[in-house]
Enzyme design. Structure first.
Site, mmCIF file in Angstrom:
data_model
loop_
_atom_site.group_PDB
_atom_site.id
_atom_site.type_symbol
_atom_site.label_atom_id
_atom_site.label_comp_id
_atom_site.label_asym_id
_atom_site.label_seq_id
_atom_site.Cartn_x
_atom_site.Cartn_y
_atom_site.Cartn_z
ATOM 1 C CD GLU A 273 5.637 52.363 2.105
ATOM 2 O OE1 GLU A 273 4.777 52.294 1.210
ATOM 3 O OE2 GLU A 273 6.566 51.546 2.228
ATOM 4 C CG HIS A 296 5.974 50.803 -1.852
ATOM 5 N ND1 HIS A 296 5.425 50.432 -0.659
ATOM 6 C CD2 HIS A 296 6.039 49.678 -2.606
ATOM 7 C CE1 HIS A 296 5.162 49.132 -0.680
ATOM 8 N NE2 HIS A 296 5.530 48.650 -1.855
HETATM 9 P P1 NAI Z 1 7.315 35.324 -1.728
HETATM 10 O O1 NAI Z 1 6.231 34.906 -0.801
HETATM 11 O O2 NAI Z 1 7.410 34.694 -3.062
HETATM 12 O O3 NAI Z 1 8.736 35.100 -0.981
HETATM 13 C C1 NAI Z 1 8.985 35.434 0.353
HETATM 14 C C2 NAI Z 1 10.024 34.459 0.897
HETATM 15 O O4 NAI Z 1 10.400 34.893 2.206
HETATM 16 C C3 NAI Z 1 9.491 33.032 1.035
HETATM 17 O O5 NAI Z 1 10.360 32.152 0.388
HETATM 18 C C4 NAI Z 1 9.449 32.815 2.536
HETATM 19 O O6 NAI Z 1 9.685 31.468 2.926
HETATM 20 C C5 NAI Z 1 10.558 33.729 3.009
HETATM 21 N N1 NAI Z 1 10.471 34.077 4.432
HETATM 22 C C6 NAI Z 1 9.343 34.291 5.173
HETATM 23 N N2 NAI Z 1 9.700 34.598 6.450
HETATM 24 C C7 NAI Z 1 11.046 34.573 6.496
HETATM 25 C C8 NAI Z 1 11.990 34.800 7.532
HETATM 26 N N3 NAI Z 1 11.600 35.134 8.789
HETATM 27 N N4 NAI Z 1 13.302 34.675 7.235
HETATM 28 C C9 NAI Z 1 13.704 34.320 5.980
HETATM 29 N N5 NAI Z 1 12.868 34.093 4.966
HETATM 30 C C10 NAI Z 1 11.545 34.229 5.209
HETATM 31 O O7 NAI Z 1 7.208 36.908 -1.845
HETATM 32 P P2 NAI Z 1 7.761 37.834 -3.017
HETATM 33 O O8 NAI Z 1 6.750 37.954 -4.071
HETATM 34 O O9 NAI Z 1 9.129 37.406 -3.370
HETATM 35 O O10 NAI Z 1 7.792 39.263 -2.251
HETATM 36 C C11 NAI Z 1 8.754 39.527 -1.242
HETATM 37 C C12 NAI Z 1 8.466 40.867 -0.592
HETATM 38 O O11 NAI Z 1 8.523 41.907 -1.556
HETATM 39 C C13 NAI Z 1 7.100 40.982 0.069
HETATM 40 O O12 NAI Z 1 7.258 41.611 1.323
HETATM 41 C C14 NAI Z 1 6.334 41.926 -0.827
HETATM 42 O O13 NAI Z 1 5.387 42.684 -0.114
HETATM 43 C C15 NAI Z 1 7.450 42.813 -1.336
HETATM 44 N N6 NAI Z 1 7.142 43.502 -2.585
HETATM 45 C C16 NAI Z 1 7.532 44.805 -2.730
HETATM 46 C C17 NAI Z 1 7.245 45.511 -3.896
HETATM 47 C C18 NAI Z 1 7.690 46.924 -4.055
HETATM 48 O O14 NAI Z 1 7.076 47.657 -4.837
HETATM 49 N N7 NAI Z 1 8.740 47.347 -3.393
HETATM 50 C C19 NAI Z 1 6.497 44.896 -4.992
HETATM 51 C C20 NAI Z 1 6.232 43.483 -4.803
HETATM 52 C C21 NAI Z 1 6.523 42.835 -3.624
#
Ligand code: NAI
Length: 413
Positions: A273, A296
């Site tokens: 990005e 993003h």
């Molecule tokens: P979170 O930590 O609350 O949830 C992530 C989940 O993924 C957890 O439940 C975890 O156990 C699970 N996980 C981890 N490895 C895994 C695997 N190999 N297979 C299946 N599940 C797995 O995180 P949150 O806050 O829900 O964020 C999720 C993603 O969204 C992150 O990558 C974050 O960087 C991204 N994000 C993107 C934004 C954007 O602007 N597009 C803004 C905010 C977050």
């Protein structure tokens, strides 16, 4: 806090807060309500400017993504107690240097959860109606009224990979629109509403009309959706990725869309990005049918900014008033409930043998008793919060501060 009205070691109106880069007003209000001295600046500062500002005696520094907080800046501000990253990422801060200088850094990783979840829902509907393409055509003066390959989302199955903060919110919202929701996570999760957890990624991919990714960037999630996984997905299904760009193999995804195996895709994140707004973004998904590409912006809303202001502001105030570091990204997590009538000493020290013994000796030499104490360590530092029964805290503070192991010591009340 029961003790917050007691005389503090350091008057609140002498605590200096410097907020850069237009940190949201919601944080200003919190600091003002505490009586802290607040200075705000709309822009980022270069290293020399930041060093000069910190040397003036700033206690709390708040930044967003552009100010680089280097080791030099962190060590130049002798009074600096904590840094707030009023954003999600903390790459702009030298976290190790901050840790070694006894400065906890706080951010707001979950303040934009709802914003991302809403965009996912919007994009699911957009993909089902080929809305991106239809809108572009009309902008180009083309009238293409078609119902082919346009669907309602009601009754369709949404598969959520990663059922954390964002994934579970998406599940709730999708169900409200009549979708069936499946989730797959490496942890055991509690399904919300009628969401159902499935036992394997393959099972989720085979059963879903829409697949949305909400996993973190880890070695295990790198390219977790590639050719073999796309092949398992239903004919004409859709992929949504607003998580991290490393999770999906874009070459494989582009092939699957071109071959009409997938009905479309929505991407907000990419393996590479640009660091700032620019023209000439290259991506193999550009120009493909029914592919929504956004820069993003999943979490970029005014509500998220306001919520970040409140969340990071509250963490910094809690740290100043009680010493709590829970939620910090670079510090051992400590939180000791305040105890009426006690005197609190906070000490950050190098993680070397015998520190607790030395500190406890200094306390008992003064005939004081420890009524509450928590020590947490990481490989480089230890962080001690200690409540004493006698008002010898200032004397103890001075003695502890003189220990060669001590990095930062302060008293609260
Ligand atoms: P979170 O930590 O609350 O949830 C992530 C989940 O993924 C957890 O439940 C975890 O156990 C699970 N996980 C981890 N490895 C895994 C695997 N190999 N297979 C299946 N599940 C797995 O995180 P949150 O806050 O829900 O964020 C999720 C993603 O969204 C992150 O990558 C974050 O960087 C991204 N994000 C993107 C934004 C954007 O602007 N597009 C803004 C905010 C977050």
């Amino acid at each position: 806090m029961p003790n917050s009205s007691a005389a503090t070691s350091f008057p609140k109106n002498q605590i200096k807060v410097l907020l850069l880069e237009n940190v949201h007003e919601s944080a200003h209000e919190l600091f003002r309500a505490q009586g802290f001295e607040l200075e705000t600046m709309p822009r980022a500062l270069k290293e020399d400017e930041l060093v000069a500002k910190l040397e003036e005696g700033v206690h709390i520094l708040g930044i967003r993504s552009k100010t680089q907080v280097t080791r030099r800046a962190l060590t130049s501000g002798k009074r600096l107690l904590s840094v707030g990253a009023f954003c999600i990422g903390t790459n702009q801060i030298d976290l190790r240097a901050a840790n070694e200088a006894g400065i906890p850094v706080f951010n707001a990783p979950f303040s934009n959860t709802r914003s991302v979840a809403e965009l996912v829902i919007a994009e699911i509907v957009m993909l089902a109606r080929q809305l991106g393409d239809r809108s572009r055509e009309v902008h180009e003066g083309k009238w293409r009224k078609v119902a082919t390959a346009s669907f309602e989302v009601r009754g369709k199955t949404l598969g959520i990979i990663g059922y954390g903060h964002i994934g579970s919110q998406v599940g709730v919202l999708a169900e409200a629109m009549g979708m069936r929701v499946l989730s797959y996570d490496v942890r055991t999760t509690l399904p919300m509403g009628n969401n159902k957890a499935v036992g394997s990624l393959d099972a989720l991919l085979e059963a879903s009309d829409f697949v949305t990714l909400h996993v973190p960037e880890t070695p295990q999630t790198k390219l977790m959706i590639g050719g073999p996984q796309l092949a398992l997905m239903k004919q004409g299904s859709y992929l949504v990725n607003l998580s991290r760009g490393t999770v999906v193999d874009l070459n494989a995804l582009a092939s699957a869309v071109k071959a009409k195996k997938l009905g479309g895709a929505a991407l907000d994140v990419y393996p590479d990005e640009p660091e700032s707004n620019s023209d000439g973004f290259a991506c193999e998904m550009r120009g493909l049918d029914n592919v929504i590409l956004t820069p993003h912006i999943g979490g970029s809303t005014l509500e998220a900014q306001e919520s970040i202001g409140r969340e990071v502001g509250a963490s910094l105030i809690k740290f100043m008033n009680s010493g709590a570091t829970v939620g910090s990204v670079n510090f051992p997590h400590v939180e000791l409930a305040p105890l009426e009538g006690t005197h609190r000493v906070l000490n950050v020290h190098k993680n070397v043998p015998g520190v607790l013994r030395d500190i406890n000796r200094l306390v008992s030499d003064r005939n004081a008793n420890v009524l509450g104490q928590i020590l947490a360590t990481d490989p480089s530092i230890g962080y001690l919060v200690m409540d004493l029964d006698k008002d010898v805290a200032n004397d103890v503070r001075k003695a502890i501060a003189e220990l060669s192991s001590s990095i930062k010591t302060r008293i609260l009340y």
